[in-house]
Write an enzyme that holds these catalytic residues in place. Structure first.
Site, PDB file in Angstrom:
ATOM      1  N   GLU A  47      -6.125   4.087   5.898  1.00 56.09           N
ATOM      2  CA  GLU A  47      -5.755   3.912   4.485  1.00 56.09           C
ATOM      3  C   GLU A  47      -6.247   5.037   3.566  1.00 56.09           C
ATOM      4  O   GLU A  47      -5.468   5.553   2.765  1.00 56.09           O
ATOM      5  CB  GLU A  47      -6.263   2.558   3.985  1.00 56.09           C
ATOM      6  CG  GLU A  47      -5.752   2.237   2.603  1.00 56.09           C
ATOM      7  CD  GLU A  47      -6.203   0.883   2.098  1.00 56.09           C
ATOM      8  OE1 GLU A  47      -5.779  -0.142   2.656  1.00 56.09           O
ATOM      9  OE2 GLU A  47      -6.974   0.848   1.128  1.00 56.09           O
TER      10      GLU A  47
ATOM     11  N   ARG B 113       0.838  -1.212   0.000  1.00 55.49           N
ATOM     12  CA  ARG B 113       0.000   0.000   0.000  1.00 55.49           C
ATOM     13  C   ARG B 113       0.870   1.258   0.000  1.00 55.49           C
ATOM     14  O   ARG B 113       0.554   2.247   0.673  1.00 55.49           O
ATOM     15  CB  ARG B 113      -0.946   0.033   1.213  1.00 55.49           C
ATOM     16  CG  ARG B 113      -1.946  -1.076   1.271  1.00 55.49           C
ATOM     17  CD  ARG B 113      -2.935  -1.033   0.108  1.00 55.49           C
ATOM     18  NE  ARG B 113      -3.929  -2.074   0.243  1.00 55.49           N
ATOM     19  CZ  ARG B 113      -3.757  -3.319  -0.227  1.00 55.49           C
ATOM     20  NH1 ARG B 113      -2.648  -3.644  -0.871  1.00 55.49           N
ATOM     21  NH2 ARG B 113      -4.699  -4.213  -0.057  1.00 55.49           N
TER      22      ARG B 113
ATOM     23  N   SER C 235     -11.203  -1.112   2.674  1.00 49.64           N
ATOM     24  CA  SER C 235     -10.498  -1.217   3.967  1.00 49.64           C
ATOM     25  C   SER C 235     -10.187   0.179   4.491  1.00 49.64           C
ATOM     26  O   SER C 235      -9.569   0.974   3.782  1.00 49.64           O
ATOM     27  CB  SER C 235      -9.179  -1.966   3.798  1.00 49.64           C
ATOM     28  OG  SER C 235      -9.422  -3.222   3.251  1.00 49.64           O
TER      29      SER C 235
HETATM   30  C1  LIG Z   1     -15.576  -1.353  -1.999  1.00 51.36           C
HETATM   31  C2  LIG Z   1     -14.104  -0.995  -2.111  1.00 51.36           C
HETATM   32  C3  LIG Z   1     -13.165  -1.999  -2.205  1.00 51.36           C
HETATM   33  C4  LIG Z   1     -11.807  -1.686  -2.320  1.00 51.36           C
HETATM   34  N1  LIG Z   1     -10.917  -2.709  -2.403  1.00 51.36           N
HETATM   35  C5  LIG Z   1      -9.596  -2.456  -2.509  1.00 51.36           C
HETATM   36  C6  LIG Z   1      -8.650  -3.517  -2.605  1.00 51.36           C
HETATM   37  O1  LIG Z   1      -9.001  -4.690  -2.629  1.00 51.36           O
HETATM   38  N2  LIG Z   1      -7.341  -3.203  -2.681  1.00 51.36           N
HETATM   39  C7  LIG Z   1      -6.910  -1.901  -2.688  1.00 51.36           C
HETATM   40  O2  LIG Z   1      -5.701  -1.700  -2.763  1.00 51.36           O
HETATM   41  N3  LIG Z   1      -7.778  -0.879  -2.606  1.00 51.36           N
HETATM   42  C8  LIG Z   1      -9.101  -1.111  -2.521  1.00 51.36           C
HETATM   43  N4  LIG Z   1     -10.002  -0.081  -2.423  1.00 51.36           N
HETATM   44  C9  LIG Z   1      -9.496   1.313  -2.399  1.00 51.36           C
HETATM   45  C10 LIG Z   1      -9.563   2.028  -3.780  1.00 51.36           C
HETATM   46  O3  LIG Z   1     -10.449   1.390  -4.633  1.00 51.36           O
HETATM   47  C11 LIG Z   1      -8.199   2.114  -4.459  1.00 51.36           C
HETATM   48  O4  LIG Z   1      -7.266   2.749  -3.618  1.00 51.36           O
HETATM   49  C12 LIG Z   1      -8.268   2.864  -5.795  1.00 51.36           C
HETATM   50  O5  LIG Z   1      -7.043   2.736  -6.471  1.00 51.36           O
HETATM   51  C13 LIG Z   1      -8.596   4.357  -5.637  1.00 51.36           C
HETATM   52  O6  LIG Z   1      -8.850   4.865  -6.936  1.00 51.36           O
HETATM   53  P1  LIG Z   1      -9.627   6.215  -7.157  1.00 51.36           P
HETATM   54  O7  LIG Z   1      -9.522   6.554  -8.610  1.00 51.36           O
HETATM   55  O8  LIG Z   1     -10.986   6.103  -6.618  1.00 51.36           O
HETATM   56  O9  LIG Z   1      -8.732   7.225  -6.316  1.00 51.36           O
HETATM   57  P2  LIG Z   1      -9.226   8.444  -5.410  1.00 51.36           P
HETATM   58  O10 LIG Z   1      -9.943   7.913  -4.235  1.00 51.36           O
HETATM   59  O11 LIG Z   1      -9.919   9.450  -6.235  1.00 51.36           O
HETATM   60  O12 LIG Z   1      -7.821   9.032  -4.947  1.00 51.36           O
HETATM   61  C14 LIG Z   1      -7.010   8.317  -4.052  1.00 51.36           C
HETATM   62  C15 LIG Z   1      -5.687   9.088  -3.902  1.00 51.36           C
HETATM   63  O13 LIG Z   1      -4.959   9.041  -5.127  1.00 51.36           O
HETATM   64  C16 LIG Z   1      -4.712  10.366  -5.607  1.00 51.36           C
HETATM   65  N5  LIG Z   1      -4.861  10.291  -7.069  1.00 51.36           N
HETATM   66  C17 LIG Z   1      -5.922   9.825  -7.765  1.00 51.36           C
HETATM   67  N6  LIG Z   1      -5.656   9.861  -9.078  1.00 51.36           N
HETATM   68  C18 LIG Z   1      -4.414  10.364  -9.213  1.00 51.36           C
HETATM   69  C19 LIG Z   1      -3.573  10.663 -10.327  1.00 51.36           C
HETATM   70  N7  LIG Z   1      -3.967  10.439 -11.571  1.00 51.36           N
HETATM   71  N8  LIG Z   1      -2.350  11.194 -10.075  1.00 51.36           N
HETATM   72  C20 LIG Z   1      -1.929  11.441  -8.810  1.00 51.36           C
HETATM   73  N9  LIG Z   1      -2.670  11.188  -7.720  1.00 51.36           N
HETATM   74  C21 LIG Z   1      -3.903  10.647  -7.935  1.00 51.36           C
HETATM   75  C22 LIG Z   1      -5.756  11.253  -4.952  1.00 51.36           C
HETATM   76  O14 LIG Z   1      -5.294  12.586  -4.871  1.00 51.36           O
HETATM   77  C23 LIG Z   1      -5.896  10.582  -3.606  1.00 51.36           C
HETATM   78  O15 LIG Z   1      -4.845  11.001  -2.760  1.00 51.36           O
HETATM   79  C24 LIG Z   1     -11.373  -0.346  -2.321  1.00 51.36           C
HETATM   80  C25 LIG Z   1     -12.336   0.682  -2.235  1.00 51.36           C
HETATM   81  C26 LIG Z   1     -13.685   0.357  -2.147  1.00 51.36           C
HETATM   82  C27 LIG Z   1     -14.698   1.463  -2.076  1.00 51.36           C
END
Ligand SMILES: Cc1cc2nc3c(=O)[nH]c(=O)nc-3n(C[C@H](O)[C@H](O)[C@H](O)COP(=O)(O)OP(=O)(O)OC[C@H]3O[C@@H](n4cnc5c(N)ncnc54)[C@H](O)[C@@H]3O)c2cc1C
Length: 358
Positions: A354, A186, A258
């Site tokens: 997280e 992570r 998580s």
């Molecule tokens: C139901 C559920 C299940 C999940 N399961 C998992 C799992 O199994 N494993 C896991 O690792 N995670 C999991 N996650 C967490 C999440 O899905 C991941 O961390 C995902 O990669 C976040 O993507 P996002 O586009 O929604 O990012 P956001 O939530 O929009 O952003 C997350 C962070 O990344 C930064 N960011 C986003 N895009 C960029 C970019 N292009 N450049 C620079 N910074 C950026 C943002 O500023 C922020 O700090 C889960 C979440 C949910 C809701």
């Protein structure tokens, strides 16, 4: 791809944009200025102008790993760069190290705004197996390397060749090799230096020799009866089915997956805890360390299924905090603090949050 050479159309600006549907917690949040980023070339001019006016900014992908306040002042950059293509063989020295990687891998260039699960499905449709264990993780491709998303024994960093990003410190586009990204549990260079890099494109390397990865307990059980190796599509379907049973659907109950990371302790701490709690759930980690199951610790402290007003701990998975409707980021953080405190008192272990708190 949206990496056009001609002058880009400036990013569309919307004032006072509601983000309730762009964060999986379903929190009411309003972005003062929301910019629709559809091409990497929009970034230099926009960031220069924001810096000159001293306007704070942040990047938002799909909003599945963030805790948003009611008001986001300044600029919110909505990452919507689309496009995905296979890099032709002979043109595959994406990180400039002089090595043609298409000999053993297929390289894919994918825009940061592409939906993660849609990419996994696309790779399987194009007979490029490898990412199936990471199916159904919400969010965008550009956010996947930020915390090095992982599930069912696989982390995305293993499949990343390089990353194209805008470096806001040097005000220039950069290409970062897999090694430069410093992927860990992570963790990544991007997580270590928040706000510095805006990921615009990810270059994936998908090995041409595919190997099923079903060692993770829940997957192993699913395929224990079969005599032949499952296909990548079968693994993808199994992962989707397990996840759907275990995790709340954000469309129905707001959550960010998580909420806490699994804490990593030394072997000595682990041995001491195990002597007091023989049922302690943990996983092997790097030499001299052990990863504890945060969900188990929280469950043992009696939080699983607990509801306080609009927030709660999911009844089927203690690692997941939920918004039953109408909660604020403060409500969620208050519950998180209570959990951290109790786990620290009982087990002497600090749980790290997280999601990214904006
Ligand atoms: C139901 C559920 C299940 C999940 N399961 C998992 C799992 O199994 N494993 C896991 O690792 N995670 C999991 N996650 C967490 C999440 O899905 C991941 O961390 C995902 O990669 C976040 O993507 P996002 O586009 O929604 O990012 P956001 O939530 O929009 O952003 C997350 C962070 O990344 C930064 N960011 C986003 N895009 C960029 C970019 N292009 N450049 C620079 N910074 C950026 C943002 O500023 C922020 O700090 C889960 C979440 C949910 C809701």
């Amino acid at each position: 791809m949206n990496f056009a050479k001609s002058a880009p159309i400036p990013a569309k600006l919307t004032s006072d944009m509601r983000l309730k549907h762009r964060n999986t917690f379903g929190l009411e949040a309003v972005a003062e200025f929301a910019y629709d980023i559809t091409a990497a070339e929009q970034l230099p001019t926009l960031l220069k102008s924001l810096a000159e006016k001293k306007v704070p900014w942040r990047v938002l992908g799909g909003g599945s790993n963030v805790l948003l306040p009611a008001q986001l002042s300044g600029a919110t950059l909505l990452m919507n760069i689309l496009g995905q293509e296979i890099i032709p063989s002979g043109d595959s020295d994406a990180d400039g190290d002089g090595e043609d990687k298409n000999k053993e891998n297929t390289l894919l260039a994918v825009g940061a705004g592409v939906n993660w699960h849609a990419l996994v499905a696309w790779t399987l449709e194009h007979d490029l197996p490898g990412l199936e264990n990471l199916a159904l993780i919400p969010g965008t491709v550009g956010a996947a390397p930020i915390q090095n998303i992982g599930a069912y024994g696989v982390e995305v960093g293993q499949y990343i060749d390089s990353i194209k990003a805008f470096d806001t410190v040097h005000h220039a586009f950069v290409t970062l090799s897999q090694t430069a990204c410093q992927f860990g549990y992570r963790d990544s260079l991007f997580k270590q230096h928040p706000h510095r890099f805006i990921v615009t494109q990810v270059i994936f390397k998908i090995p041409q020799q595919w190997q099923a990865r079903t060692h993770y307990a829940e997957l192993a059980t699913q395929f224990s009866d079969s005599h032949s190796q499952p296909t990548a599509q079968q693994i993808c379907d199994a992962v989707c089915s397990i996840r759907t049973k275990k995790l709340p659907d954000p469309q129905i109950i707001g959550n960010a997956g998580s909420f806490f990371q699994n804490p990593i302790v030394t072997q000595a701490q682990y041995a001491s805890l195990l002597s007091q709690y023989p049922n302690l759930v943990s996983y092997p980690d790097k030499l001299g360390a052990r990863k504890l199951a945060a969900g188990w610790l929280i469950d043992q402290c009696g939080f699983k299924g607990l509801r306080i007003g609009a927030v709660g701990v999911y009844e089927k998975q203690a690692l997941v905090l939920v918004n039953y409707g109408g909660a604020s980021a403060v409500d969620i953080l208050n519950l998180a603090k209570a959990i951290q405190e109790k786990v620290r008192q009982q087990y002497g272990v600090q749980l790290a949050i997280e999601p990214n708190i904006f």
